[in-house]
Design a protein around this motif. Structure first.
Motif, short mmCIF file in Angstrom:
data_model
loop_
_atom_site.label_atom_id
_atom_site.label_comp_id
_atom_site.label_asym_id
_atom_site.label_seq_id
_atom_site.Cartn_x
_atom_site.Cartn_y
_atom_site.Cartn_z
N ALA A 163 -16.67 68.32 47.76
CA ALA A 163 -15.31 68.40 48.28
C ALA A 163 -15.27 68.10 49.77
O ALA A 163 -14.38 67.39 50.25
N THR A 164 -16.28 68.61 50.51
CA THR A 164 -16.36 68.34 51.94
C THR A 164 -16.55 66.86 52.22
O THR A 164 -15.90 66.29 53.09
N ALA A 165 -17.44 66.22 51.45
CA ALA A 165 -17.68 64.79 51.61
C ALA A 165 -16.41 63.99 51.33
O ALA A 165 -16.09 63.03 52.04
N GLU A 166 -15.69 64.40 50.30
CA GLU A 166 -14.46 63.68 49.94
C GLU A 166 -13.40 63.84 51.03
O GLU A 166 -12.74 62.87 51.42
N PRO A 198 -19.87 65.03 64.35
CA PRO A 198 -19.58 66.41 63.98
C PRO A 198 -19.35 66.62 62.49
O PRO A 198 -19.24 67.77 62.04
N ASN A 199 -19.27 65.54 61.73
CA ASN A 199 -19.05 65.67 60.28
C ASN A 199 -20.32 66.18 59.61
O ASN A 199 -21.43 65.99 60.10
N PRO A 243 -24.57 62.29 59.67
CA PRO A 243 -23.82 63.53 59.91
C PRO A 243 -24.68 64.64 60.50
O PRO A 243 -25.91 64.66 60.31
N ASP A 244 -24.03 65.56 61.20
CA ASP A 244 -24.72 66.69 61.83
C ASP A 244 -25.90 66.22 62.66
O ASP A 244 -26.96 66.86 62.69
N GLN A 283 -19.39 56.67 55.27
CA GLN A 283 -20.11 56.70 54.00
C GLN A 283 -20.72 58.07 53.76
O GLN A 283 -21.35 58.65 54.65
N ALA A 284 -20.54 58.61 52.55
CA ALA A 284 -21.07 59.94 52.21
C ALA A 284 -22.59 59.89 52.14
O ALA A 284 -23.18 58.95 51.61
N THR A 285 -23.24 60.91 52.71
CA THR A 285 -24.70 61.02 52.66
C THR A 285 -25.09 62.46 52.96
O THR A 285 -24.34 63.19 53.63
N ASP A 286 -26.26 62.87 52.45
CA ASP A 286 -26.77 64.21 52.77
C ASP A 286 -27.98 64.12 53.69
O ASP A 286 -28.65 65.12 53.95
#
Length: 273
Positions: free
Chosen positions: A61-64, A97-98, A132-133, A173-176
């Motif tokens: 949900a956070t990524a979206e 900051p994302n 991110p971060d 782009q979403a990534t962990d």
């Protein structure tokens, strides 16, 4: 005689009773075959598994949400100095900051102005992605070498230099993955070279998280006595995941500095240098 036999019988019965209790205790602690799998399955299906599922849903949900409306990248510190030919050596500290989205190909805008506020140069520099971060450090060169209205030897030195950074629309782009998971830097110190420049050397190691990229950039950031950025230099080096790569960065006409720090980040082969 009778009492003696009675005592013997009582002792025997007591022994049998103890054996019976021991057997009951053994039966109580003995686990049936395969019970470990039952316990493991219960744990996997218990609160821990439920929490893991919730965490995954929250991350998704956070990524979206961040992909739809990401927070802008931030330049939290910067520094620069001017060479005799008017070129500006600078370094910036950039934060994403994302928590779940990467900025792809952000652009750093560098604007130099004279004492009257007139723009001397305005340059846009494309950089690789910012995870991110994560905090990145970029060193570059900007500016014109001479005033077009004057002689070729007349250098134009800005009175102020301003920095900003932006991400092209649709370039999140979403990534962990996080930058801290990728690099290890071994600083081997600084020495004076034969031609007067400062030479910074060491090694950089990229982990398997580099995703097959074969190049990395190494930035040497010069700091003042308060730990603020004064400027910096960088070099692109070839790196293979898990293998230490040597770097040597020459800082020509470097200003006096109190300390320095070395950072590494991924570098796409087609990225602008």
């Amino acid at each position: 005689m009778t009492m003696k036999m009675s005592q013997i019988g009582w002792v025997a019965l007591s022994g049998l009773f103890a054996v019976s209790l021991a057997g009951c205790a053994a039966a109580t602690v003995q686990a049936p075959a395969g019970s470990e799998q039952v316990v493991e399955q219960a744990e996997n299906e218990g609160p821990a598994a439920e929490q893991a599922t919730v965490d995954e849903q929250v991350d998704a949900a956070t990524a979206e949400q961040e992909a739809a409306a990401p927070a802008e990248l931030q330049i939290v510190d910067s520094g620069w100095f001017v060479a005799d030919n008017g070129m500006v050596d600078f370094a910036v500290e950039v934060q994403n900051p994302n928590h779940a989205v990467e900025s792809i190909d952000p652009v750093i805008e560098v604007v130099g102005k004279d004492d009257a506020g007139n723009v001397i140069f305005d340059e846009s520099i494309q950089t690789p992605g910012v995870l991110p971060d994560s905090t990145y450090y970029y060193s570059y060169v900007a500016g014109a070498t001479a005033n077009g209205a004057g002689s070729a030897e007349e250098a134009v030195k800005p009175a102020t230099v301003e920095f900003s950074i932006s991400t092209p629309e649709g370039s999140w782009q979403a990534t962990d993955e996080k930058l801290s998971d990728v690099y290890t830097v071994q600083d081997n110190g600084v020495a004076d070279s034969d031609f007067g420049a400062k030479e910074f050397t060491g090694t950089v190691t990229a982990s398997e998280a580099l995703d097959g990229a074969t190049q990395s950039r190494v930035d040497v950031v010069l700091l003042d006595g308060n730990g603020k950025i004064e400027g910096g230099y960088f070099k692109i080096v070839d790196t293979q995941p898990g293998q230490a790569a040597n770097y040597d960065i020459f800082a020509i006409d470097a200003l006096d500095y109190a300390s320095y720090a070395v950072y590494a980040s991924p570098w796409a082969e087609d990225a602008a240098e």
